[in-house]
Design an enzyme around this catalytic site. Structure first.
Site, PDB file in Angstrom:
ATOM      1  N   GLY A   1       0.818  -1.204   0.000  1.00 47.47           N
ATOM      2  CA  GLY A   1       0.000   0.000   0.000  1.00 47.47           C
ATOM      3  C   GLY A   1       0.850   1.251   0.000  1.00 47.47           C
ATOM      4  O   GLY A   1       1.974   1.258  -0.509  1.00 47.47           O
ATOM      5  N   CYS A   2       0.325   2.307   0.573  1.00 52.01           N
ATOM      6  CA  CYS A   2       1.041   3.577   0.620  1.00 52.01           C
ATOM      7  C   CYS A   2       2.389   3.415   1.304  1.00 52.01           C
ATOM      8  O   CYS A   2       2.479   2.876   2.404  1.00 52.01           O
ATOM      9  CB  CYS A   2       0.194   4.608   1.379  1.00 52.01           C
TER      10      CYS A   2
END
Length: 233
Positions: free
Chosen positions: A56-57
């Protein structure tokens, strides 16, 4: 979805409203400690090793590993594509083959690859979601590991099989093991983002809880002061 990046800050109420409307899947992961890998690399005399992790981020993954004892560097960047497309503007389109990733460099004399992976699968992200983490959707937010060599690849593959066999999660592990064709550091403004922006709503809701979970579930490996890319944050 590029709803929270490029240095922009969500208005707090707008961010909270979005998350409430979107449902519980967008809240921070409810982390729990899983067993370490049964297969690990032996303690080495060398002072440095690295592995690239995508979950993810990269703000949150970097933030977690910057607080892990034995980690000497955690750099946000891009992996999976080529140098020509390794920029935030292009990666955000989801059409570059890159994933937002973090190159974790560690001292094998202090922490093993297995413990790095245990933290990655426990608190850094949700490994049962392949193309999504929290509010971020797309192949650039995929769950993937890019081993640096064959020895690492075998440990990673064996651990994924172990987790699936143990039923540690309600769903199968979706994390893919991909070839490391290069790691490209992200733009400076993405580095040390959690430390520099602790009150940004995205960080407060999605990433700060991960570091809190690290401190609770892995107190033996947690360090209060993060190791930063840029001195002084």
């Amino acid at each position: 979805m590029a709803s929270r990046k490029a240095g922009r800050k969500w208005p707090a109420l707008a961010a909270l409203g979005f998350l409430l409307l979107a449902g519980p899947a967008l809240t921070a992961e409810q982390a729990f400690r899983i067993d370490p890998p049964a297969q690990d690399l032996p303690a080495a005399e060398m002072q440095s090793a690295s592995i690239v992790l995508a979950g993810g981020c990269f703000w949150g993954v970097q933030g977690v590993f910057q607080h892990v004892k034995g980690v000497t560097s955690a750099v946000s960047g891009y992996a999976g594509g080529n140098a020509r497309t390794a920029s935030y503007t292009l990666v955000s389109t989801g059409q570059t083959e890159h994933a937002e990733a973090v190159e974790v460099t560690y001292d094998p004399r202090q922490i093993s690859l297995g413990r790095i992976l245990q933290i990655f699968f426990s608190v850094a992200h949700d490994p049962t979601q392949l193309m999504r983490q929290g509010p971020d959707v797309g192949p650039q937010y995929r769950s993937a590991i890019f081993p640096a060599n064959e020895a690492q690849r075998k440990v990673v593959a064996a651990y994924i099989a172990q987790l699936d066999a143990s039923g540690a999660y309600r769903k199968p592990v979706a994390t893919k093991v991909e070839a490391l064709n290069g790691f490209f550091p992200a733009e400076d403004y993405h580095q040390d983002y959690m430390t520099r922006n602790p009150r940004q709503p995205y960080i407060v809701i999605n990433d700060a809880p991960k570091v809190d979970n690290l401190s609770k579930l892995f107190s033996d490996l947690y360090r209060e002061k993060p190791v930063l890319v840029f001195a002084g944050g």
